[in-house]
Design a protein around this motif. Structure first.
Motif, PDB file in Angstrom:
ATOM      1  N   GLN A  24       6.404  -1.580   2.935  1.00  0.00           N
ATOM      2  CA  GLN A  24       6.376  -1.800   1.439  1.00  0.00           C
ATOM      3  C   GLN A  24       4.803  -2.363   1.229  1.00  0.00           C
ATOM      4  O   GLN A  24       4.307  -1.928   0.153  1.00  0.00           O
ATOM      5  N   TRP A  25       4.325  -3.055   2.276  1.00  0.00           N
ATOM      6  CA  TRP A  25       2.776  -3.428   2.030  1.00  0.00           C
ATOM      7  C   TRP A  25       1.861  -2.164   1.833  1.00  0.00           C
ATOM      8  O   TRP A  25       1.167  -2.037   1.325  1.00  0.00           O
ATOM      9  N   GLU A  26       2.190  -1.331   2.695  1.00  0.00           N
ATOM     10  CA  GLU A  26       1.798   0.102   2.766  1.00  0.00           C
ATOM     11  C   GLU A  26       1.879   0.602   1.304  1.00  0.00           C
ATOM     12  O   GLU A  26       0.863   1.131   0.698  1.00  0.00           O
ATOM     13  N   THR A  27       2.930   0.870   0.888  1.00  0.00           N
ATOM     14  CA  THR A  27       3.223   1.174  -0.422  1.00  0.00           C
ATOM     15  C   THR A  27       2.558   0.724  -1.817  1.00  0.00           C
ATOM     16  O   THR A  27       1.879   1.124  -2.606  1.00  0.00           O
ATOM     17  N   LEU A  28       2.467  -0.745  -1.456  1.00  0.00           N
ATOM     18  CA  LEU A  28       1.755  -1.684  -2.408  1.00  0.00           C
ATOM     19  C   LEU A  28       0.365  -1.485  -2.603  1.00  0.00           C
ATOM     20  O   LEU A  28      -0.253  -1.155  -3.626  1.00  0.00           O
ATOM     21  N   GLU A  29      -0.369  -1.293  -1.410  1.00  0.00           N
ATOM     22  CA  GLU A  29      -1.785  -1.020  -1.311  1.00  0.00           C
ATOM     23  C   GLU A  29      -1.932   0.274  -1.659  1.00  0.00           C
ATOM     24  O   GLU A  29      -3.272   0.716  -2.389  1.00  0.00           O
ATOM     25  N   SER A  30      -1.296   1.339  -1.574  1.00  0.00           N
ATOM     26  CA  SER A  30      -1.509   2.606  -2.033  1.00  0.00           C
ATOM     27  C   SER A  30      -1.300   2.575  -3.481  1.00  0.00           C
ATOM     28  O   SER A  30      -2.168   3.273  -4.364  1.00  0.00           O
ATOM     29  N   GLU A  31      -0.723   1.845  -4.180  1.00  0.00           N
ATOM     30  CA  GLU A  31      -0.436   1.945  -5.616  1.00  0.00           C
ATOM     31  C   GLU A  31      -1.538   1.123  -6.174  1.00  0.00           C
ATOM     32  O   GLU A  31      -2.203   1.549  -7.347  1.00  0.00           O
TER      33      GLU A  31
END
Length: 734
Positions: free
Chosen positions: A134-141
């Protein structure tokens, strides 16, 4: 309750206060689309509208029937398009987090960048309730949104209408600070960043060094739980607002930052996690506001900071450490140079250094003019009103022009104005400086503390205000000062993490130790007060000149310290006699500042002398009866010849001598008063009762009378001289 439990409780209370305010603003998914009582969005996306067909367009181009856009619409916008995505699409992309997955969220759904820290009682970390994916998704967004940010007119936040094209990160909770992609054409060029992030929380180290904020930046009420690094950042697109920001997790660095696009706002910001670095920063786009800021976690460095517009406001600021606002080198303002060659191949001890051969390196020695110096260091309308500096305040080489205001400022440490220039309109009302009271260490500190404590307790019991001489500043107690810092934080609903208290304790201990070491650096204080005295004389401020002269003498007196150890020897430049007479001069006249103190000493000398004369007069042998006036000669001591007529004045003194009872004893009091006020003459002949003490039958009283009169004169003559000298200095009588 032990220390660990108290720290945990305090940390929880502080963080709960910040989260409470954050939740009151409601950054939940539904809250981003909420409307206020007037039907306007609580979280508006300024300058944008949503059409009936669910398309996002600029308000200036919006058709009839469109509604104002909200921040929820901003996050719904389809990548690469202008249509809005639905909740199922966002959930599938992992951008919406249901309330069931967030303990303590009251069932509210959050966008992934607003997902709050879990409220589990066992979780004491400052991380969000997200797993690694989820952190990876957040930072990509976040990276995607940063890439979409565009230039926004700086007048937008000044009340004019416009389209806000910046990346909208209001209320976000992130670990790292976003960086824009590097330009494709010139990799060396700073990539522009267009961002607004009020009420945001940054959990880890903020690496914002060398970023180019090409639009107005709002970090209003943001909190930094770790170091905040804005070194060499450029704020070129408009105002940069860090108003009410909390730098509580570590140091805050704005070293060599350039605020060229507008005003810089740091009002009510709290730097509680460590040192604050503004060295060589350039405030060239507008004013610099630091009103009511708190530097409680360490020192504040503004060395060589450039205020090109001249306006810098530090009113009601608290510096628990030192403040360095000095002006340094003047590179770039030189008017010429001299060529020179130096032997740079050897170090200080004559050894050949490593590296290339630079034995005949050419060095340019630049020359500057006073005009260049004044232009470089000038501060216009500098406001330091009510500020407190517990360390050292460096204003070296600064030029203060047009009403610099230091009213109510308190300098608990040194105030360095070497090389500075003050405008004649400088305000120093109620400003307080160190050495307002004698700074010499007490030989019996325990007795001194007990006496002062008893005296303070007595005044408190009598409901009298504490005694605070004009220049005295009381160092606040640790808990008292921390309570003030917490109160200001609570007023803003800003948490102070546990590290802030640890840093405060460390900085407070250093400042308190330097303040209590009363003889330490006394020679530096003397030099600095001498500088301020000369600055006051240069602008014709006579009263302030006298005030700093008194502080200079107090500092010089403190250089003669008590010999408590081999490392604490007396300053041999100041003799014991000089220190003694300096202390005596201060005790009698407050170093030439107090007329009432001199009069008080004169009154005391008169009262003691009158009592001594009275005791001698009443214990001396009685005089024989006075012969009638018709008989030859007079037996009464007189200053007139025997053939002259008795004057009214003489009959007055004769009456005093002949009278019985207390009234007849006014003679000693009047004699003592005359000797005190005019000690250069001997008015004894006007007092017939003195024959008792000078006549042949006086016995030993004659010698005691001569001794008392000698001591009286030795005391009264210097007091009369000091009174006249103080009168002259106080009112500048030439």
């Amino acid at each position: 309750m032990d220390d660990e439990a108290r720290k945990a409780e305090r940390k929880k209370a502080i963080e709960d206060a910040w989260w409470k305010r954050w939740r009151e603003q409601d950054f939940s998914w539904d809250g981003l689309a909420a409307l206020d009582e007037d039907g306007k969005p609580k979280h508006a996306w300024q300058g944008w509208s949503v059409t009936k067909t669910r398309r996002v367009v600029e308000t200036k181009d919006a058709p009839d029937g469109s509604r104002p856009a909200t921040l929820q619409d901003y996050f719904r916008r389809k990548p690469g398009g202008d249509t809005l995505r639905g909740d199922p699409v966002l959930r599938k992309a992992g951008l919406l987090i249901d309330g069931a997955e967030i303990p303590g969220s009251d069932g509210k759904t959050f966008h992934i960048i607003h997902c709050p820290k879990t409220l589990d009682a066992e979780d004491t970390t400052t991380t969000k309730a997200l797993d690694a994916s989820q952190w990876e998704t957040l930072e990509s967004e976040v990276d995607r949104l940063i890439a979409l940010g565009e230039k926004t007119d700086k007048d937008y936040l000044r009340g004019t209408t416009g389209t806000d094209k910046r990346t909208q990160l209001s209320g976000v909770i992130l670990r790292r600070f976003p960086r824009p992609p590097a330009p494709e054409k010139d990799q060396a060029e700073l990539a522009p960043l267009h961002l607004t992030a009020p009420s945001s929380a940054w959990l880890d180290h903020v690496g914002a060094e060398s970023l180019n904020f090409a639009s107005e930046l709002s970090m209003y009420a943001a909190i930094f739980f770790a170091d905040a690094d804005f070194r060499q950042a450029q704020f070129s697109g408009g105002d940069a607002s860090f108003h009410q920001a909390q730098f509580s997790g570590g140091y805050a660095s704005f070293y060599q930052a350039q605020f060229s696009g507008g005003d810089a706002y740091f009002g009510e910001a709290q730097f509680s996690g460590g040192d604050a670095y503004f060295g060589e920063a350039q405030f060239s786009g507008g004013y610099a506001y630091f009103n009511q800021a708190q530097f409680s976690g360490g020192n504040a460095y503004f060395r060589q900071a450039q205020f090109s517009r001249g306006y810098a406001y530090f009113g009601e600021t608290l510096f628990l450490g030192s403040l360095n606002l000095q002006r340094g080198d003047l590179e770039g303002l030189s008017v010429g140079y001299l060529g020179a060659t130096v032997d740079a191949s050897r170090d200080g001890e004559g050894e050949v250094g490593d590296g290339p051969d630079v034995s005949r390196e050419r060095t340019d020695i630049w020359l500057t003019t006073p005009a260049a110096k004044a232009e470089a260091g000038t501060l216009t309308n500098f406001n330091f009103e009510g500020a407190r500096v517990f360390g050292t305040a460096f204003f070296t080489d600064r030029i203060f022009a047009e009403t610099p205001d230091f009213s109510g400022a308190r300098f608990f440490g040194r105030a360095d104005f070497h090389g500075a220039s003050l405008h004649e309109s400088v305000q120093l009302k109620n400003a307080r400086f160190r050495f307002g009271t004698p700074m010499r260490p007490r030989r019996f500190p325990g007795f001194d503390r007990a006496w002062r404590g008893a005296y303070t307790g007595l005044r408190s019991w009598l409901r009298l205000p504490p005694v605070e001489p004009p220049d005295h500043i009381r160092f606040p107690e640790q808990d008292e000062l921390w309570a003030e810092i917490e109160a200001r934080a609570n007023k803003l609903d800003r948490p102070l993490p546990d590290k802030a208290r640890e840093q405060f304790d460390k900085t407070y201990a250093t400042a308190k130790q330097r303040f209590d070491d009363r003889g330490h650096e006394a020679n530096l204080y003397e030099n600095e007060y001498r500088t301020l005295k000369r600055l006051m004389a240069r602008i014709g401020a006579s009263s302030e000149e006298q005030r700093f002269f008194a502080l200079e003498l107090k500092a010089r007196q403190a250089r003669r310290r008590s010999k408590t150890s081999s490392d604490d020897a007396s300053d041999q430049d100041v003799t014991a006699w000089e220190a003694f007479f300096a202390g005596l001069y201060g005790a009698v006249t407050d170093y030439g500042q107090s007329l009432t103190r001199v009069l008080g000493w004169m009154g005391g000398v008169w009262a003691v002398s009158a009592a001594a004369y009275l005791i001698l007069a009443v214990t001396a042998p009685p005089l024989p009866p006075v012969a009638p006036a018709s008989e030859a000669g007079y037996h009464t001591p007189r200053l007139i010849g025997p053939g002259d007529d008795e004057t009214v004045s003489e009959r007055r003194w004769t009456t005093y001598w002949r009278m019985e009872g207390p009234t007849g004893l006014l003679g000693p009091a009047l004699y003592a008063l005359e000797m005190t006020v005019v000690p250069v003459v001997n008015p004894g002949g006007h007092h017939p009762w003195t024959q008792r003490l000078e006549g042949p039958d006086a016995g030993g009283h004659a010698y005691w009378f001569a001794l008392v009169r000698l001591v009286h004169r030795l005391l009264a003559l210097p007091l009369a001289f000091l009174f006249l000298l103080t009168l002259r200095r106080r009112f500048q009588i030439s």
